[in-house]
Design an enzyme around this catalytic site. Structure first.
Site, PDB file in Angstrom:
ATOM      1  CB  THR A 127      -0.906   0.004   1.251  1.00 58.67           C
ATOM      2  OG1 THR A 127      -1.495   1.298   1.430  1.00 58.67           O
ATOM      3  CG2 THR A 127      -0.133  -0.334   2.521  1.00 58.67           C
ATOM      4  CG  ASP A 128      -1.135   5.038  -0.885  1.00 55.47           C
ATOM      5  OD1 ASP A 128      -1.620   4.445   0.102  1.00 55.47           O
ATOM      6  OD2 ASP A 128      -1.771   5.897  -1.538  1.00 55.47           O
ATOM      7  CD  GLU A 129      -3.108   3.855   4.618  1.00 63.13           C
ATOM      8  OE1 GLU A 129      -2.820   3.669   5.807  1.00 63.13           O
ATOM      9  OE2 GLU A 129      -4.271   3.994   4.204  1.00 63.13           O
ATOM     10  CE1 TYR A 151      -3.651  -2.306   5.967  1.00 63.82           C
ATOM     11  CE2 TYR A 151      -3.190  -0.011   5.416  1.00 63.82           C
ATOM     12  CZ  TYR A 151      -3.431  -1.312   5.019  1.00 63.82           C
ATOM     13  OH  TYR A 151      -3.443  -1.628   3.682  1.00 63.82           O
ATOM     14  CE  LYS A 155      -0.458  -4.395   3.186  1.00 61.55           C
ATOM     15  NZ  LYS A 155      -0.931  -5.686   2.588  1.00 61.55           N
TER      16      LYS A 155
HETATM   17  P1  NAD Z   1     -10.344  -6.682   2.487  1.00 63.02           P
HETATM   18  O1  NAD Z   1     -10.323  -6.362   3.949  1.00 63.02           O
HETATM   19  O2  NAD Z   1     -11.551  -6.366   1.686  1.00 63.02           O
HETATM   20  O3  NAD Z   1     -10.047  -8.238   2.271  1.00 63.02           O
HETATM   21  C1  NAD Z   1      -9.076  -8.930   3.009  1.00 63.02           C
HETATM   22  C2  NAD Z   1      -9.308 -10.430   2.770  1.00 63.02           C
HETATM   23  O4  NAD Z   1      -8.257 -11.156   3.441  1.00 63.02           O
HETATM   24  C3  NAD Z   1     -10.643 -10.936   3.341  1.00 63.02           C
HETATM   25  O5  NAD Z   1     -11.273 -11.768   2.404  1.00 63.02           O
HETATM   26  C4  NAD Z   1     -10.219 -11.725   4.575  1.00 63.02           C
HETATM   27  O6  NAD Z   1     -11.111 -12.781   4.889  1.00 63.02           O
HETATM   28  C5  NAD Z   1      -8.836 -12.238   4.155  1.00 63.02           C
HETATM   29  N1  NAD Z   1      -7.966 -12.548   5.295  1.00 63.02           N
HETATM   30  C6  NAD Z   1      -7.648 -11.727   6.335  1.00 63.02           C
HETATM   31  N2  NAD Z   1      -6.841 -12.379   7.191  1.00 63.02           N
HETATM   32  C7  NAD Z   1      -6.618 -13.612   6.667  1.00 63.02           C
HETATM   33  C8  NAD Z   1      -5.868 -14.737   7.099  1.00 63.02           C
HETATM   34  N3  NAD Z   1      -5.174 -14.715   8.249  1.00 63.02           N
HETATM   35  N4  NAD Z   1      -5.854 -15.857   6.327  1.00 63.02           N
HETATM   36  C9  NAD Z   1      -6.570 -15.893   5.163  1.00 63.02           C
HETATM   37  N5  NAD Z   1      -7.305 -14.857   4.714  1.00 63.02           N
HETATM   38  C10 NAD Z   1      -7.341 -13.718   5.465  1.00 63.02           C
HETATM   39  O7  NAD Z   1      -9.053  -5.981   1.896  1.00 63.02           O
HETATM   40  P2  NAD Z   1      -8.831  -5.215   0.503  1.00 63.02           P
HETATM   41  O8  NAD Z   1      -9.271  -3.811   0.656  1.00 63.02           O
HETATM   42  O9  NAD Z   1      -9.338  -6.037  -0.585  1.00 63.02           O
HETATM   43  O10 NAD Z   1      -7.224  -5.194   0.458  1.00 63.02           O
HETATM   44  C11 NAD Z   1      -6.518  -6.297  -0.095  1.00 63.02           C
HETATM   45  C12 NAD Z   1      -5.032  -6.017   0.000  1.00 63.02           C
HETATM   46  O11 NAD Z   1      -4.731  -4.820  -0.710  1.00 63.02           O
HETATM   47  C13 NAD Z   1      -4.536  -5.802   1.423  1.00 63.02           C
HETATM   48  O12 NAD Z   1      -3.261  -6.410   1.541  1.00 63.02           O
HETATM   49  C14 NAD Z   1      -4.427  -4.283   1.555  1.00 63.02           C
HETATM   50  O13 NAD Z   1      -3.425  -3.937   2.477  1.00 63.02           O
HETATM   51  C15 NAD Z   1      -4.046  -3.911   0.131  1.00 63.02           C
HETATM   52  N6  NAD Z   1      -4.447  -2.564  -0.315  1.00 63.02           N
HETATM   53  C16 NAD Z   1      -5.737  -2.147  -0.161  1.00 63.02           C
HETATM   54  C17 NAD Z   1      -6.116  -0.888  -0.657  1.00 63.02           C
HETATM   55  C18 NAD Z   1      -7.529  -0.367  -0.521  1.00 63.02           C
HETATM   56  O14 NAD Z   1      -7.750   0.814  -0.759  1.00 63.02           O
HETATM   57  N7  NAD Z   1      -8.504  -1.186  -0.173  1.00 63.02           N
HETATM   58  C19 NAD Z   1      -5.163  -0.071  -1.294  1.00 63.02           C
HETATM   59  C20 NAD Z   1      -3.841  -0.535  -1.409  1.00 63.02           C
HETATM   60  C21 NAD Z   1      -3.501  -1.793  -0.934  1.00 63.02           C
HETATM   61  O1  DAU Z   2      -4.058   4.279   0.670  1.00 64.36           O
HETATM   62  C1  DAU Z   2      -4.313   2.916   0.594  1.00 64.36           C
HETATM   63  C2  DAU Z   2      -5.139   2.490   1.796  1.00 64.36           C
HETATM   64  O2  DAU Z   2      -6.431   3.042   1.591  1.00 64.36           O
HETATM   65  C3  DAU Z   2      -5.205   0.986   1.977  1.00 64.36           C
HETATM   66  O3  DAU Z   2      -3.926   0.485   2.243  1.00 64.36           O
HETATM   67  C4  DAU Z   2      -6.157   0.625   3.113  1.00 64.36           C
HETATM   68  O4  DAU Z   2      -6.323  -0.785   3.197  1.00 64.36           O
HETATM   69  C5  DAU Z   2      -7.502   1.271   2.847  1.00 64.36           C
HETATM   70  O5  DAU Z   2      -8.365   1.031   3.952  1.00 64.36           O
HETATM   71  C6  DAU Z   2      -7.369   2.775   2.615  1.00 64.36           C
HETATM   72  O6  DAU Z   2      -6.954   3.452   3.829  1.00 64.36           O
HETATM   73  P1  DAU Z   2      -7.579   4.889   4.262  1.00 64.36           P
HETATM   74  O7  DAU Z   2      -7.448   5.021   5.724  1.00 64.36           O
HETATM   75  O8  DAU Z   2      -7.045   5.981   3.421  1.00 64.36           O
HETATM   76  O9  DAU Z   2      -9.127   4.638   3.806  1.00 64.36           O
HETATM   77  P2  DAU Z   2     -10.505   4.951   4.538  1.00 64.36           P
HETATM   78  O10 DAU Z   2     -11.576   4.638   3.548  1.00 64.36           O
HETATM   79  O11 DAU Z   2     -10.619   4.335   5.887  1.00 64.36           O
HETATM   80  O12 DAU Z   2     -10.440   6.525   4.731  1.00 64.36           O
HETATM   81  C7  DAU Z   2     -10.249   7.387   3.604  1.00 64.36           C
HETATM   82  C8  DAU Z   2     -10.229   8.821   4.118  1.00 64.36           C
HETATM   83  O13 DAU Z   2     -11.542   9.166   4.582  1.00 64.36           O
HETATM   84  C9  DAU Z   2      -9.307   9.039   5.298  1.00 64.36           C
HETATM   85  O14 DAU Z   2      -8.781  10.355   5.204  1.00 64.36           O
HETATM   86  C10 DAU Z   2     -10.233   8.939   6.502  1.00 64.36           C
HETATM   87  C11 DAU Z   2     -11.537   9.514   5.985  1.00 64.36           C
HETATM   88  N1  DAU Z   2     -12.792   8.949   6.550  1.00 64.36           N
HETATM   89  C12 DAU Z   2     -12.929   7.602   6.594  1.00 64.36           C
HETATM   90  C13 DAU Z   2     -14.103   7.047   7.056  1.00 64.36           C
HETATM   91  C14 DAU Z   2     -14.277   5.529   7.132  1.00 64.36           C
HETATM   92  C15 DAU Z   2     -13.813   9.812   6.941  1.00 64.36           C
HETATM   93  O15 DAU Z   2     -13.685  11.049   6.887  1.00 64.36           O
HETATM   94  N2  DAU Z   2     -14.968   9.251   7.393  1.00 64.36           N
HETATM   95  C16 DAU Z   2     -15.166   7.904   7.486  1.00 64.36           C
HETATM   96  O16 DAU Z   2     -16.255   7.475   7.955  1.00 64.36           O
END
Ligand code: NAD
Ligand code: DAU
Length: 349
Positions: A127-129, A151, A155
């Site tokens: 992730t970019d985080e 988190y 990562k």
């Molecule tokens: P998500 O929370 O929707 O899905 C996570 C999945 O992993 C779920 O299906 C869960 O059941 C499974 N899981 C969790 N722990 C496990 C374990 N111990 N064994 C087997 N399965 C397990 O997550 P997402 O948003 O789809 O993110 C997927 C990946 O991409 C993550 O690694 C996250 O860090 C990364 N990522 C997410 C975002 C975003 O914006 N959502 C952006 C950049 C990177």
């Molecule tokens: O940048 C990549 C990441 O993006 C991934 O690695 C993470 O898995 C994914 O959860 C996401 O992280 P963020 O913390 O950026 O996403 P989130 O949707 O939780 O929040 C986005 C922005 O919105 C952040 O500035 C917090 C704000 N927010 C979030 C929620 C849930 C609000 O203002 N209100 C809300 O209710």
């Protein structure tokens, strides 16, 4: 095209990005796909329903920390794409312990099996985080990790272990670092699905702090295409950023911009936005430079307004998908704790 495969092991394939990746891979590549997922609150078999009868698809319910199971699955696969993670920042602030176990121990378990079984490519979805927030400019792949939440720290720890397995054991690894991703099948704890579903239900939309934080919103199809590109053509031991590069194009979006766009699409008033207490340690701005991935021939296809409209429409049409999730007792408890605590925080100021 570089590497080709026969059988992919996809961890976390029942979650948001993983399930979209499985759909796209089965539709566009001739590979067999095995999903390993232990179905946490974020894992959902409904996300895989439309591929469940595909003869090239297998689902295995299990934990990435189960070394025996992972070893067996890895022996049958020639490549792994590792999505599985605890993915929500707010939950990591409530309790980070499971994040370390899943991200660090889980990744180590997969890497160890990958080297023992001689998989030809291990892809870590990061992730970019991990770069932490940047006041201006963009994060690039060689920047030092500077994570600021439990988190992102876990990562970043996983990224370091992946790099160590490449250096120490010569395992072919690649890492992708994606930006904030949106689209269908995203669990309603992240900003966009919370906002869209609350707006559809006529409920207030919580805005943390002043709402001026900036994220680089990337459609899940573009994110999955970036992962596919790195899987096939990424150089061993390298990391690749995957972002929409909105900032570089001169139209970075604040959370308030994004939420107003959602309300415009649904014809709802802006007074549905409710300012609440801020996220502790809230990262202010993320921005990625993606020249390295673009040099492999990848580019984003879906402009944000188009992707957002499609996403809003998907949630409007798929109450059958998200209503049961939001009615679940575990979700209600999480929601009340997360947003209730914010109310107390705000009141104490
Ligand atoms: P998500 O929370 O929707 O899905 C996570 C999945 O992993 C779920 O299906 C869960 O059941 C499974 N899981 C969790 N722990 C496990 C374990 N111990 N064994 C087997 N399965 C397990 O997550 P997402 O948003 O789809 O993110 C997927 C990946 O991409 C993550 O690694 C996250 O860090 C990364 N990522 C997410 C975002 C975003 O914006 N959502 C952006 C950049 C990177
Ligand atoms: O940048 C990549 C990441 O993006 C991934 O690695 C993470 O898995 C994914 O959860 C996401 O992280 P963020 O913390 O950026 O996403 P989130 O949707 O939780 O929040 C986005 C922005 O919105 C952040 O500035 C917090 C704000 N927010 C979030 C929620 C849930 C609000 O203002 N209100 C809300 O209710």
């Amino acid at each position: 095209m570089g590497r080709t495969f026969k059988r992919l092991l996809v961890t976390g394939g029942a979650g948001f990005i993983g399930s979209n990746f499985v759909h796209r891979t089965l539709a566009r590549r001739p590979y067999e796909v095995v999903v390993l997922d232990n179905l946490t609150y974020a894992g959902n078999l409904a996300n895989l329903a439309s591929v469940s009868s595909d003869s090239r698809f297998t689902f295995v319910q299990g934990d990435i920390r189960d070394a025996e199971l992972v070893d067996k699955l890895m022996a049958e696969a020639d490549q792994v794409v590792h999505f599985a993670a605890e993915s929500h920042v707010d939950r990591s602030i409530m309790d980070g312990s499971n994040f370390a176990r899943t991200q660090v121990v889980g990744t180590l378990t997969l890497l160890e099996a990958a080297r023992q079984q001689g998989v030809t490519c291990y892809l870590q979805v990061s992730t970019d985080e991990v770069y932490g927030h940047v006041e201006d400019g963009v994060s690039r792949e060689d920047d030092a990790p500077a994570p600021r939440s439990p988190y992102s720290a876990t990562k970043a720890g996983a990224d370091l272990v992946v790099n160590a397995y490449h250096i120490t054991h010569g395992l072919t690894t690649v890492v992708t670092r994606g930006s904030n991703t949106y689209g269908p099948h995203q669990y309603p704890e992240k900003l966009l699905p919370v906002a869209i579903t609350n707006a559809l239900d006529g409920k207030p939309i919580p805005v943390y702090g002043d709402g001026m934080q900036v994220r680089d919103w990337l459609h899940v199809d573009d994110h999955c295409d970036g992962i596919d590109r790195v899987l096939h053509d990424g150089a061993p031991g390298e990391a690749y950023n995957i972002g929409a590069e909105h900032e570089g194009l001169g139209h970075g979006r604040t959370n308030l911009d994004v939420l107003r766009a959602v309300l415009d699409l649904l014809g709802k008033p802006y007074d549905m936005l409710q300012f609440v207490g801020d996220r502790p340690g809230h990262d202010r701005r993320y921005a990625l430079g993606c020249e390295k991935l673009r040099a492999l021939g990848w580019q984003t296809v879906l402009p944000f307004p188009v992707g957002l409209e499609r996403t809003v429409q998907w949630y409007a049409e798929r109450r059958d998908w998200w209503e049961p999730l939001k009615q679940d007792a575990g979700y209600v408890a999480y929601y009340n704790r997360n947003y209730g605590d914010r109310e107390k925080l705000a009141a104490a100021r």
